[in-house]
Design an enzyme around this catalytic site. Structure first.
Site, PDB file in Angstrom:
ATOM      1  N   LYS A 151       0.841  -1.184   0.000  1.00  0.00           N
ATOM      2  CA  LYS A 151       0.000   0.000   0.000  1.00  0.00           C
ATOM      3  C   LYS A 151       0.887   1.249   0.000  1.00  0.00           C
ATOM      4  O   LYS A 151       2.066   1.119   0.332  1.00  0.00           O
ATOM      5  CB  LYS A 151      -0.957  -0.005   1.196  1.00  0.00           C
ATOM      6  N   HIS A 181      -0.671  -5.560   5.199  1.00  0.00           N
ATOM      7  CA  HIS A 181       0.071  -6.347   6.184  1.00  0.00           C
ATOM      8  C   HIS A 181      -0.784  -6.753   7.394  1.00  0.00           C
ATOM      9  O   HIS A 181      -0.428  -7.659   8.115  1.00  0.00           O
ATOM     10  CB  HIS A 181       1.362  -5.628   6.614  1.00  0.00           C
ATOM     11  N   LYS A 185      -1.328 -10.711  10.217  1.00  0.00           N
ATOM     12  CA  LYS A 185      -1.351 -10.819  11.686  1.00  0.00           C
ATOM     13  C   LYS A 185      -2.193 -12.027  12.093  1.00  0.00           C
ATOM     14  O   LYS A 185      -3.316 -12.191  11.625  1.00  0.00           O
ATOM     15  CB  LYS A 185      -1.939  -9.545  12.306  1.00  0.00           C
ATOM     16  N   GLU A 219      -2.747   4.438  17.958  1.00  0.00           N
ATOM     17  CA  GLU A 219      -1.282   4.339  17.958  1.00  0.00           C
ATOM     18  C   GLU A 219      -0.695   5.436  18.836  1.00  0.00           C
ATOM     19  O   GLU A 219      -1.222   6.556  18.879  1.00  0.00           O
ATOM     20  CB  GLU A 219      -0.749   4.513  16.541  1.00  0.00           C
ATOM     21  N   ASP A 238      -4.539   6.507   5.127  1.00  0.00           N
ATOM     22  CA  ASP A 238      -3.454   5.643   5.600  1.00  0.00           C
ATOM     23  C   ASP A 238      -3.985   4.350   6.231  1.00  0.00           C
ATOM     24  O   ASP A 238      -3.342   3.310   6.142  1.00  0.00           O
ATOM     25  CB  ASP A 238      -2.621   6.428   6.630  1.00  0.00           C
ATOM     26  N   HIS A 243      -6.469  -1.194   6.153  1.00  0.00           N
ATOM     27  CA  HIS A 243      -6.380  -2.018   7.359  1.00  0.00           C
ATOM     28  C   HIS A 243      -7.726  -2.162   8.093  1.00  0.00           C
ATOM     29  O   HIS A 243      -8.146  -3.254   8.425  1.00  0.00           O
ATOM     30  CB  HIS A 243      -5.353  -1.436   8.333  1.00  0.00           C
ATOM     31  N   LYS A 343      -3.056   8.799  15.498  1.00  0.00           N
ATOM     32  CA  LYS A 343      -1.641   8.812  15.901  1.00  0.00           C
ATOM     33  C   LYS A 343      -1.511   9.624  17.188  1.00  0.00           C
ATOM     34  O   LYS A 343      -2.392  10.435  17.513  1.00  0.00           O
ATOM     35  CB  LYS A 343      -0.805   9.505  14.817  1.00  0.00           C
TER      36      LYS A 343
HETATM   37  C1  BG6 Z   1       0.895   1.365   8.021  1.00  0.00           C
HETATM   38  C2  BG6 Z   1       0.631   2.836   8.132  1.00  0.00           C
HETATM   39  O1  BG6 Z   1       0.293   0.846   6.869  1.00  0.00           O
HETATM   40  O2  BG6 Z   1       0.357   0.704   9.165  1.00  0.00           O
HETATM   41  C3  BG6 Z   1       1.255   3.387   9.402  1.00  0.00           C
HETATM   42  O3  BG6 Z   1       1.178   3.510   6.996  1.00  0.00           O
HETATM   43  C4  BG6 Z   1       0.762   2.627  10.599  1.00  0.00           C
HETATM   44  O4  BG6 Z   1       0.963   4.768   9.550  1.00  0.00           O
HETATM   45  C5  BG6 Z   1       0.935   1.128  10.398  1.00  0.00           C
HETATM   46  O5  BG6 Z   1       1.498   3.055  11.731  1.00  0.00           O
HETATM   47  C6  BG6 Z   1       0.273   0.347  11.509  1.00  0.00           C
HETATM   48  O6  BG6 Z   1       0.631  -0.993  11.425  1.00  0.00           O
HETATM   49  P1  BG6 Z   1       0.935  -1.846  12.708  1.00  0.00           P
HETATM   50  O7  BG6 Z   1       1.202  -3.217  12.199  1.00  0.00           O
HETATM   51  O8  BG6 Z   1       2.111  -1.195  13.385  1.00  0.00           O
HETATM   52  O9  BG6 Z   1      -0.288  -1.741  13.535  1.00  0.00           O
END
Ligand code: BG6
Length: 499
Positions: A151, A181, A185, A219, A238, A243, A343
């Protein structure tokens, strides 16, 4: 039941962006784990492509240095796996916007190959064109050619459609592995298992029994050094159409007839297409965006987003978003799905919370039905991966009174999933030709279509609602649920889920 993993078929993994952040931080640790676990075939090799001068030894050295700096889980068996893996890593120095490098790749690749685009999104289309124009994407009976794309896949609906069209003009959908990604998980994959391997869960998984669903990815990290990317992107693009929508799709999809890639992807696609497309007025009412201002997260003093490096001082980019979405299907009619991500928040917590409807009648002297806390299933994606369920029991004593308790399962108590990056299963499936955990073109476009009304209205608006770094987001996000009589599940460390 553990199903042993067969080593992947012999494959050359061609990585565009061989010395880049993604390769160092995630792909190499994942390949090291895969080597350790015997998931890679003997003939596996990596061919890294990068603009940086150097040769095989230089690439191996750069990746080793990073490993040392990062102290990447350097257990003896991982060190051993890394030394073994290194011997299979090769480098071509070249500019992937020019033809010459593709001639060199062609001279080095025969048989199965997976081309991994670990580069900025603006290069995706060009690289696929060049790979195809140099006849590198033509599959033969005994040789697959696949493309893995990270992405962001598009910037909005129109650009995602254009990118899909451009890629699919050159290669077939079966060759394209769009990576999210989150799907690597364990706890995300576990949503399907929790639902479809448990009669007592799936039977109540519908609008008759469920009041609302919350999906959170909070986050603590701030924008850090990613200012340039993030200011042009924002929290919605993002995190949400990718996700968070993958989590939503796992929660809301109908049971697939099998776990075949197409069966699963059909169901996920259907549910994403059923997310209600809001009018501008409805989008305004059902979306909240925020931006963090100066604050503290634990011991850390955090500058406000607009004071951070590479962010325009008059930026109106959001770092927090909360949405109320509806999934217009028979199963989910009337059940709100609340999504939030941000964030620089107080706590890192990714979770799905399913809140059930109240019991219709309660005969307890002290507790009227409406006073009984609702049952809740909390799927803790990270950290402290687990699953817990809030139920009511009898409080010990002579009187008939109730007490809420949590049945709590933590992965760490039973399994070791900590050392994995999440990319191991994705890379294995890329080589094995299993597209279940990759996003199909229609699902990507459905995700963008659902968020497009928010992108459109926010493009016209001023600054998002402020929230101090280290808080739980703007007050307006609380109001989004309160008007429906609900509250956000309070973000708390695992095992300490408070009502
Ligand atoms: C990424 C985003 O795709 O996923 C980031 O660009 C984000 O901004 C991240 O922090 C979160 O992934 P994870 O696996 O750390 O929860």
């Amino acid at each position: 039941m553990t199903v042993p993993i067969a080593p992947a078929p012999p494959t050359t993994l061609v990585i565009f962006g061989a010395m880049g952040d993604l390769t160092r931080r995630l792909l190499m640790p994942a390949l090291t784990n895969m080597t350790r676990l015997g998931m890679l075939g003997a003939d596996f090799s990596v061919l890294g492509i990068g603009i940086e001068p150097g040769d095989d030894a230089a690439l191996r050295g750069a990746l080793s240095d990073f490993r040392q700096q990062a102290g990447s889980h350097a257990t003896p068996d991982q060190d051993e796996a890394w030394s073994k893996l290194q011997q299979h890593i090769h480098y071509i120095q070249g500019d992937f916007t020019q033809d010459a490098v593709y001639d060199q790749i062609k001279a080095r690749v025969s048989g199965n190959a997976a081309f991994y685009l670990a580069v900025p999104a603006k290069f995706f289309g060009d690289i696929v064109d060049k790979l195809a124009d140099h006849d590198l994407t033509r599959e033969q009976r005994n040789a697959f050619r696949r493309i893995a794309i990270e992405k962001p896949f598009g910037h909005d609906l129109a650009s995602a459609q254009a990118l899909n069209a451009r890629i699919l003009a050159k290669v077939a959908e079966t060759q394209v592995y769009r990576i999210d990604h989150f799907l690597g998980k364990e706890t995300v994959q576990n949503i399907m298992t929790a639902r479809f391997a448990n009669m007592m869960i799936e039977r109540v998984w519908n609008a008759d029994c469920i009041a609302h669903v919350q999906i959170t990815a909070a986050e603590t990290v701030d924008v850090g050094t990613r200012g340039r990317f993030y200011d042009a992107t924002g929290a919605l693009r993002d995190m949400v159409p990718n996700h968070l929508f993958q989590l939503l799709a796992m929660v809301a999809m109908e049971p697939p007839a099998s776990f075949d890639a197409e069966a699963v992807r059909n169901e996920k696609g259907k549910v994403l297409k059923a997310v209600r497309r809001y009018t501008p007025t409805k989008a305004r009412r059902n979306g909240v965006r925020g931006v963090y201002t100066h604050g503290r997260i634990g011991e850390r003093d955090v500058a406000g987003f607009t004071e951070s490096p590479d962010i325009a001082t008059d930026s109106t980019t959001e770092t927090y978003v909360a949405l109320k979405l509806m999934v217009d299907t028979w199963r989910w009619a009337g059940v709100p799905f609340y999504l939030r991500t941000g964030k620089a928040m107080a706590i890192r917590d990714t979770e799905v919370v399913i809140t059930f409807k109240p019991v219709p009648f309660a005969q307890f002297h002290k507790t009227a039905a409406e006073m009984l806390p609702p049952n809740r299933l909390i799927i803790q994606i990270q950290p402290d991966e687990g699953l817990s369920m809030d139920i009511n029991i009898k409080r010990p004593g002579l009187e008939v009174d109730t007490a809420p308790i949590a049945l709590d399962f933590r992965y760490a108590d039973r399994f070791d999933i900590g050392a994995m990056t999440g990319y191991e299963s994705l890379i294995h499936d890329l080589f094995a030709g299993d597209q279940t955990l990759f996003q199909r073109a229609d699902a990507i476009e459905a995700g963008w279509a659902a968020v497009q009304p928010f992108l459109d209205i926010w493009a016209e608006e001023g600054a998002p609602d402020p929230y101090p770094a280290g808080s739980l987001g703007p007050d307006s996000a609380d109001a989004l649920l309160e008007r429906d009589g609900f509250h956000w599940h309070s973000l708390a460390p695992a095992g300490n889920t408070t009502p």
